[in-house]
Design an enzyme around this catalytic site. Sequence first.
Site, PDB file in Angstrom:
ATOM      1  N   ASP A 202       0.812  -1.229   0.000  1.00 11.23           N
ATOM      2  CA  ASP A 202       0.000   0.000   0.000  1.00 11.23           C
ATOM      3  C   ASP A 202       0.840   1.271   0.000  1.00 11.23           C
ATOM      4  O   ASP A 202       0.326   2.346   0.313  1.00 11.23           O
ATOM      5  CB  ASP A 202      -0.944   0.009   1.208  1.00 11.23           C
ATOM      6  N   LYS A 205      -0.325   4.608  -1.315  1.00  5.37           N
ATOM      7  CA  LYS A 205      -1.289   5.466  -0.607  1.00  5.37           C
ATOM      8  C   LYS A 205      -0.644   6.768  -0.151  1.00  5.37           C
ATOM      9  O   LYS A 205      -1.341   7.702   0.223  1.00  5.37           O
ATOM     10  CB  LYS A 205      -1.887   4.716   0.590  1.00  5.37           C
ATOM     11  N   HIS A 254      -2.152  -5.990  -6.809  1.00  8.66           N
ATOM     12  CA  HIS A 254      -2.731  -6.569  -5.584  1.00  8.66           C
ATOM     13  C   HIS A 254      -4.220  -6.291  -5.412  1.00  8.66           C
ATOM     14  O   HIS A 254      -4.840  -6.798  -4.473  1.00  8.66           O
ATOM     15  CB  HIS A 254      -1.923  -6.153  -4.336  1.00  8.66           C
ATOM     16  N   HIS A 255      -4.817  -5.494  -6.319  1.00  6.78           N
ATOM     17  CA  HIS A 255      -6.281  -5.303  -6.257  1.00  6.78           C
ATOM     18  C   HIS A 255      -6.988  -5.867  -7.477  1.00  6.78           C
ATOM     19  O   HIS A 255      -8.142  -5.524  -7.736  1.00  6.78           O
ATOM     20  CB  HIS A 255      -6.629  -3.820  -6.077  1.00  6.78           C
ATOM     21  N   ASP A 283      -4.658  -9.467   1.896  1.00  8.46           N
ATOM     22  CA  ASP A 283      -5.157  -8.108   2.142  1.00  8.46           C
ATOM     23  C   ASP A 283      -6.628  -8.156   2.568  1.00  8.46           C
ATOM     24  O   ASP A 283      -7.057  -7.483   3.514  1.00  8.46           O
ATOM     25  CB  ASP A 283      -4.995  -7.318   0.826  1.00  8.46           C
TER      26      ASP A 283
HETATM   27 FE   FE2 Z   1      -4.225  -1.717  -1.425  1.00  8.71          FE
HETATM   28 FE   FE2 Z   2      -3.932  -3.111   1.859  1.00  8.11          FE
END
Ligand code: FE2
Ligand code: FE2
Length: 348
Positions: A202, A205, A254-255, A283
């Site tokens: 992440d 972010k 990862h999404h 996750d």
């Molecule tokens: Fe994420």
């Molecule tokens: Fe995450």
Amino acid sequence: MTNGPYRVLIVDDEPAVCALIQDELRREGLHCTVATAPEYAIRLLDGKTFDLVITDICMPRIGGMDILVYARRKSPNCRVVLITGQGTRDLVAQALFLGAFDYLEKPFEAGELLAVVLRALHDEATLPALAGRAAAAMEFQGQAARVSLDSVLALVRAVEAKDANTRRHSEQVAHYATSIARAMGLLTRPIESIRIAALLHDVGKIGIPDHILTKAGPLTVEEFQHIYRHPALGAEILGTIGLFKAESLLVRHHHERWDGGGYPDGLAGEESPLGARIIQVADCIDAMLMERTYKKGYSVEKMLSELARCAGAQFDPKLAAAATAWGQSHPEALFLPGKTAPAYKEVA
Ligand SMILES: [Fe+2]
Ligand SMILES: [Fe+2]
């Protein structure tokens, strides 16, 4: 942040540098205060609020890093830009961790100064670019192998520190991901790569504005667009660091979802790398178990039944089965040492 004229504190023990910065910024209508002694800067920070502090790193007695920490503690909205020289480049990663907005390297042009100052005052997220510059600075120092992971982890901690809901999230996701990878019989090297990617998944972010990242209520469509950018942004950050080329791909995907409904590329099934699919499951496990300020964490049983229910749609069915088998046979190992379900109660 005030509504202007913005107030800027310039700290440098070289009066000529202060004067140069002051002249440029005054021309832009900014209200400048100069401190050529760091002790005076500290006194000013005690009595006044500044929108921006520009400080040299290397000064006698009190350094720029101390000014950074002090300014941020006094006023968390205050942006701090550090001025570095040849001998202080290796402090950039640490400065980022401590909340610096950006840095300028001596000698700098007036144009560079203004660009950084305007970004700082208008709250544009520049940290992805900054991470690349930090990496470049450290590679210049010949320390890349040792400090790169630390510096990117510092960025992750900086993201997590902003939001109590996500504290220790990356660590916990890395724990789930490596456990699932081991349960799948993967070899040591890919498992290590998955662990690193999970710790950093992440990091993108850092490019999401704070008010969106920490918003308690539902997000608008536009705010979601920012959130959707974080995997690609994270991959971009890691891609700038030679050591993490492989991990950057896992972070980018990862999404993604097994059914192709994820982002950023809508990859379906095994089009998404195995490591990325493992991190995606890990996750989601953490998201389900995590207690947030606005929701209770799922019980382990409910989380496992969700994994089964969404297998073949959201999750790779083989991975969902492996994760379920692991969770059922090692329920005591689900949480990192010192934690009990629900996972985030003690830090909420
Ligand atoms: Fe994420
Ligand atoms: Fe995450």
